[in-house]
Scaffold this motif. Structure first.
Motif, PDB file in Angstrom:
ATOM      1  N   ALA B   7     -60.369  -7.180   5.001  1.00 40.60           N
ATOM      2  CA  ALA B   7     -59.037  -8.142   4.741  1.00 40.60           C
ATOM      3  C   ALA B   7     -59.163  -9.226   3.805  1.00 40.60           C
ATOM      4  O   ALA B   7     -59.817 -10.187   4.257  1.00 40.60           O
ATOM      5  CB  ALA B   7     -58.180  -8.283   6.003  1.00 40.60           C
ATOM      6  N   ILE B   8     -58.117  -9.296   2.956  1.00 37.37           N
ATOM      7  CA  ILE B   8     -58.153 -10.751   2.251  1.00 37.37           C
ATOM      8  C   ILE B   8     -57.168 -11.558   2.773  1.00 37.37           C
ATOM      9  O   ILE B   8     -56.144 -11.464   2.932  1.00 37.37           O
ATOM     10  CB  ILE B   8     -57.649 -10.280   0.780  1.00 37.37           C
ATOM     11  CG1 ILE B   8     -58.174  -8.915   0.084  1.00 37.37           C
ATOM     12  CG2 ILE B   8     -57.823 -11.481  -0.326  1.00 37.37           C
ATOM     13  CD1 ILE B   8     -59.731  -9.021  -0.416  1.00 37.37           C
ATOM     14  N   PRO B   9     -57.704 -12.841   3.126  1.00 39.40           N
ATOM     15  CA  PRO B   9     -56.761 -13.944   3.586  1.00 39.40           C
ATOM     16  C   PRO B   9     -55.778 -13.924   2.726  1.00 39.40           C
ATOM     17  O   PRO B   9     -55.660 -14.120   1.553  1.00 39.40           O
ATOM     18  CB  PRO B   9     -57.650 -15.143   3.740  1.00 39.40           C
ATOM     19  CG  PRO B   9     -59.117 -14.673   3.650  1.00 39.40           C
ATOM     20  CD  PRO B   9     -59.013 -13.513   2.753  1.00 39.40           C
ATOM     21  N   VAL B  12     -55.931 -16.732  -0.105  1.00 39.85           N
ATOM     22  CA  VAL B  12     -56.828 -16.443  -1.150  1.00 39.85           C
ATOM     23  C   VAL B  12     -55.947 -15.502  -2.118  1.00 39.85           C
ATOM     24  O   VAL B  12     -56.184 -15.448  -3.287  1.00 39.85           O
ATOM     25  CB  VAL B  12     -57.975 -15.669  -0.728  1.00 39.85           C
ATOM     26  CG1 VAL B  12     -59.195 -14.958  -1.685  1.00 39.85           C
ATOM     27  CG2 VAL B  12     -59.048 -16.651   0.222  1.00 39.85           C
ATOM     28  N   ARG B  13     -55.434 -14.394  -1.522  1.00 39.08           N
ATOM     29  CA  ARG B  13     -54.617 -13.485  -2.327  1.00 39.08           C
ATOM     30  C   ARG B  13     -53.737 -14.348  -3.146  1.00 39.08           C
ATOM     31  O   ARG B  13     -53.273 -13.944  -4.411  1.00 39.08           O
ATOM     32  CB  ARG B  13     -53.753 -12.696  -1.541  1.00 39.08           C
ATOM     33  CG  ARG B  13     -53.546 -11.345  -2.172  1.00 39.08           C
ATOM     34  CD  ARG B  13     -52.608 -10.433  -0.959  1.00 39.08           C
ATOM     35  NE  ARG B  13     -53.502  -9.623  -0.128  1.00 39.08           N
ATOM     36  CZ  ARG B  13     -54.321  -8.572  -0.419  1.00 39.08           C
ATOM     37  NH1 ARG B  13     -53.857  -8.088  -1.797  1.00 39.08           N
ATOM     38  NH2 ARG B  13     -55.113  -8.010   0.097  1.00 39.08           N
ATOM     39  N   ARG B  15     -53.669 -17.566  -4.265  1.00 36.49           N
ATOM     40  CA  ARG B  15     -54.401 -18.355  -5.196  1.00 36.49           C
ATOM     41  C   ARG B  15     -54.564 -17.371  -6.385  1.00 36.49           C
ATOM     42  O   ARG B  15     -54.565 -17.758  -7.579  1.00 36.49           O
ATOM     43  CB  ARG B  15     -55.518 -19.130  -4.681  1.00 36.49           C
ATOM     44  CG  ARG B  15     -55.098 -20.273  -3.782  1.00 36.49           C
ATOM     45  CD  ARG B  15     -56.004 -21.288  -3.396  1.00 36.49           C
ATOM     46  NE  ARG B  15     -57.192 -20.739  -2.658  1.00 36.49           N
ATOM     47  CZ  ARG B  15     -57.190 -20.624  -1.220  1.00 36.49           C
ATOM     48  NH1 ARG B  15     -56.175 -21.052  -0.380  1.00 36.49           N
ATOM     49  NH2 ARG B  15     -58.155 -20.172  -0.721  1.00 36.49           N
ATOM     50  N   LEU B  16     -55.240 -16.385  -6.118  1.00 32.33           N
ATOM     51  CA  LEU B  16     -55.717 -15.335  -7.002  1.00 32.33           C
ATOM     52  C   LEU B  16     -54.291 -14.806  -7.881  1.00 32.33           C
ATOM     53  O   LEU B  16     -54.304 -14.552  -9.088  1.00 32.33           O
ATOM     54  CB  LEU B  16     -56.501 -14.312  -6.591  1.00 32.33           C
ATOM     55  CG  LEU B  16     -57.941 -14.639  -6.283  1.00 32.33           C
ATOM     56  CD1 LEU B  16     -58.330 -13.368  -4.978  1.00 32.33           C
ATOM     57  CD2 LEU B  16     -58.854 -14.665  -7.326  1.00 32.33           C
ATOM     58  N   ALA B  19     -53.303 -17.330 -10.189  1.00 27.38           N
ATOM     59  CA  ALA B  19     -54.027 -17.131 -11.532  1.00 27.38           C
ATOM     60  C   ALA B  19     -53.595 -15.854 -12.377  1.00 27.38           C
ATOM     61  O   ALA B  19     -53.487 -16.077 -13.657  1.00 27.38           O
ATOM     62  CB  ALA B  19     -55.351 -17.183 -11.140  1.00 27.38           C
ATOM     63  N   ALA B  20     -53.419 -14.765 -11.519  1.00 26.03           N
ATOM     64  CA  ALA B  20     -52.973 -13.585 -12.329  1.00 26.03           C
ATOM     65  C   ALA B  20     -51.540 -13.784 -13.050  1.00 26.03           C
ATOM     66  O   ALA B  20     -51.476 -13.520 -14.004  1.00 26.03           O
ATOM     67  CB  ALA B  20     -52.638 -12.189 -11.427  1.00 26.03           C
ATOM     68  N   MET B  97     -51.436  -5.634  -5.468  1.00 25.39           N
ATOM     69  CA  MET B  97     -52.558  -6.438  -5.300  1.00 25.39           C
ATOM     70  C   MET B  97     -51.988  -8.049  -5.013  1.00 25.39           C
ATOM     71  O   MET B  97     -52.935  -8.634  -3.877  1.00 25.39           O
ATOM     72  CB  MET B  97     -53.452  -6.309  -6.595  1.00 25.39           C
ATOM     73  CG  MET B  97     -54.706  -7.163  -6.552  1.00 25.39           C
ATOM     74  SD  MET B  97     -55.959  -6.343  -5.590  1.00 25.39           S
ATOM     75  CE  MET B  97     -55.833  -4.732  -6.224  1.00 25.39           C
ATOM     76  N   TRP B  98     -51.085  -8.417  -5.633  1.00 27.58           N
ATOM     77  CA  TRP B  98     -51.123  -9.893  -5.479  1.00 27.58           C
ATOM     78  C   TRP B  98     -49.830 -10.226  -4.481  1.00 27.58           C
ATOM     79  O   TRP B  98     -49.513 -11.443  -4.271  1.00 27.58           O
ATOM     80  CB  TRP B  98     -50.857 -10.532  -6.691  1.00 27.58           C
ATOM     81  CG  TRP B  98     -51.685 -10.030  -7.693  1.00 27.58           C
ATOM     82  CD1 TRP B  98     -51.411  -9.642  -9.061  1.00 27.58           C
ATOM     83  CD2 TRP B  98     -53.243 -10.161  -7.724  1.00 27.58           C
ATOM     84  NE1 TRP B  98     -52.573  -9.151  -9.651  1.00 27.58           N
ATOM     85  CE2 TRP B  98     -53.532  -9.776  -9.024  1.00 27.58           C
ATOM     86  CE3 TRP B  98     -54.117 -10.731  -7.007  1.00 27.58           C
ATOM     87  CZ2 TRP B  98     -55.124  -9.767  -9.317  1.00 27.58           C
ATOM     88  CZ3 TRP B  98     -55.194 -10.909  -7.248  1.00 27.58           C
ATOM     89  CH2 TRP B  98     -55.951 -10.349  -8.296  1.00 27.58           C
ATOM     90  N   PHE B 130     -56.228 -22.679 -10.098  1.00 31.74           N
ATOM     91  CA  PHE B 130     -56.148 -21.703  -9.060  1.00 31.74           C
ATOM     92  C   PHE B 130     -57.276 -20.368  -9.378  1.00 31.74           C
ATOM     93  O   PHE B 130     -56.951 -20.132 -10.492  1.00 31.74           O
ATOM     94  CB  PHE B 130     -54.823 -20.968  -8.853  1.00 31.74           C
ATOM     95  CG  PHE B 130     -53.741 -22.013  -8.135  1.00 31.74           C
ATOM     96  CD1 PHE B 130     -53.770 -22.180  -6.874  1.00 31.74           C
ATOM     97  CD2 PHE B 130     -52.861 -22.735  -8.947  1.00 31.74           C
ATOM     98  CE1 PHE B 130     -53.116 -22.955  -6.175  1.00 31.74           C
ATOM     99  CE2 PHE B 130     -52.108 -23.619  -8.461  1.00 31.74           C
ATOM    100  CZ  PHE B 130     -52.178 -23.526  -6.935  1.00 31.74           C
ATOM    101  N   ALA B 131     -58.133 -20.180  -8.642  1.00 29.73           N
ATOM    102  CA  ALA B 131     -59.072 -19.272  -9.062  1.00 29.73           C
ATOM    103  C   ALA B 131     -59.889 -19.471 -10.351  1.00 29.73           C
ATOM    104  O   ALA B 131     -60.086 -18.666 -11.108  1.00 29.73           O
ATOM    105  CB  ALA B 131     -58.658 -17.710  -8.953  1.00 29.73           C
TER     106      ALA B 131
END
Lengths: 88, 288
Positions: B7-9, B12-13, B15-16, B19-20, B97-98, B130-131
């Motif tokens: 599982a992605i916190p 974190v998701r 912040r990535l 960036a995306a 994903m995001w 971010f990231a």
């Protein structure tokens, strides 16, 4: 090869949270989760000469360099294949 | 190492994800400012909350390009400008994903023309990473002002922000915010946030801000929207839209595309719900 440095590939996002490293090619993903020794190798390798990475990992883990080098090289090669890292 | 198995916190998701979104904007040549959530300087948000989605303000002339770019990279429209809020200010996109990104074409409460307002906020921008990706964010005073205006919409989680950026702020900081509020022509929304909306009683926007800042009923909100419309034509358009079912919203509640029958049922249920809300509110004279 000894003087090649390893670094995060351009366009790859990296976040570190509670000793876990999350790496993702942007903007599509997916998110790769690096835990334990994989997170350690990633963290110490950024901007470092490739030949020196095994030494840092050995120091951090208390292992012999000879015992970790093959694992470190395999990990870096995989990250290079996945284009998460580059070396130049 | 594993892909997708852990599982992605959420932080974190997000912040990535920021960036995306920035990468997409850069590739499309679109100017965006990251706002709210973890795009706020930590000193302005001691109780740091990442939020649940990504918020960006887009240069209004770049909105169409951002829309095309997001869709090209697999984002889908979750709720549109027309159906998202009474201000029509943001369009929400979803990505597997995001998560979600709210693309703002304007910020509610800012009366200055949206293009000029963006240029004003863009002028003093800073950069936050971010990231590892540099992302433009408004400067400190601009961030504080955006947080205060955000609190004007009555969100309970934004009241802490308001206390910190305004009520507990130093005199110099308050003075800078006051100046920016004047520059952005955001006085009525700002006063709604700090509990001084009654100074604007009788103004065109008063009822709308009264409804949104005090969590009014849908009927009160629609009345406010009609009253705030600057032209007769816009008033008519709003009145025509009022009884329409927000199909996007209904679909999100049901978790699927609603059938014609469900849309029809909702059409007749809405006036009844409006009456119930009004009655319930009359029974709670102390309620906000």
């Amino acid at each position: 090869m000894g003087t090649l440095r390893v670094r995060t590939a351009p366009g790859v996002g990296v976040e570190v949270d509670a000793e876990v490293v999350y790496v993702a090619p942007l903007p599509d993903g997916p998110i790769m989760v690096l835990e334990g020794i994989a997170a350690l190798i990633w963290t110490v390798s950024d901007g470092v000469e490739r030949a020196a990475v095994a030494g840092f990992v050995a120091q951090a883990t208390g292992e012999e360099v000879s015992a970790v080098r093959s694992h470190v090289d395999a990990f870096i090669d995989e990250m290079l294949d996945r284009r998460m890292l580059v070396q130049d | 190492m594993n892909d997708h198995e852990t599982a992605i916190p959420l932080g974190v998701r997000l912040r990535l994800g920021r960036a995306a979104v920035q990468t997409i904007a850069d590739r499309a040549g679109v100017d965006i400012l990251h706002i709210k959530g973890d795009a706020v300087e930590p000193e302005l948000r001691p109780l740091r909350r990442a939020g649940t989605d990504i918020d960006v303000l887009v240069r209004p002339t770049h909105v169409a390009a951002m829309d095309r770019a997001l869709r090209a990279y697999g984002w889908t429209v979750y709720s549109s400008f027309a159906n998202g809020s009474p201000f029509g200010h943001a369009q929400t996109y979803a990505h597997g994903m995001w998560g979600y990104v709210d693309v703002h074409r304007l910020f509610p409460g800012i009366g200055l023309e949206p293009g000029d307002a963006f240029t004003r906020l863009w002028r003093n921008r800073h950069t936050m990473e971010f990231a590892g990706t540099p992302c433009p964010v408004p400067a400190r005073t601009e961030q504080a002002t955006v947080l205060a205006l955000n609190a004007a919409r009555g969100r309970s989680d934004s009241l802490q922000d308001l206390r910190h950026v305004w009520f507990d702020a130093a005199a110099d900081d308050r003075s800078r915010i006051e100046s920016l509020v004047a520059e952005l022509d955001a006085r009525i929304a700002f006063d709604a946030a700090i509990g001084q909306l009654d100074r604007h009683r009788g103004k065109r926007d008063y009822r709308l801000w009264k409804a949104v800042s005090e969590n009014g009923t849908r009927v009160e909100e629609w009345r406010g929207r009609v009253a705030a419309a600057p032209t007769l034509r816009l008033r008519v358009l709003i009145l025509l839209k009022a009884p329409m079912v927000n199909v996007e919203h209904l679909g999100h509640e049901l978790g699927r595309v609603p059938s014609r029958r469900e849309i029809a049922r909702e059409f007749f249920a809405r006036p009844v719900r409006g009456l119930r809300e009004a009655r319930a509110k009359r029974r709670r004279p102390w309620g906000r």
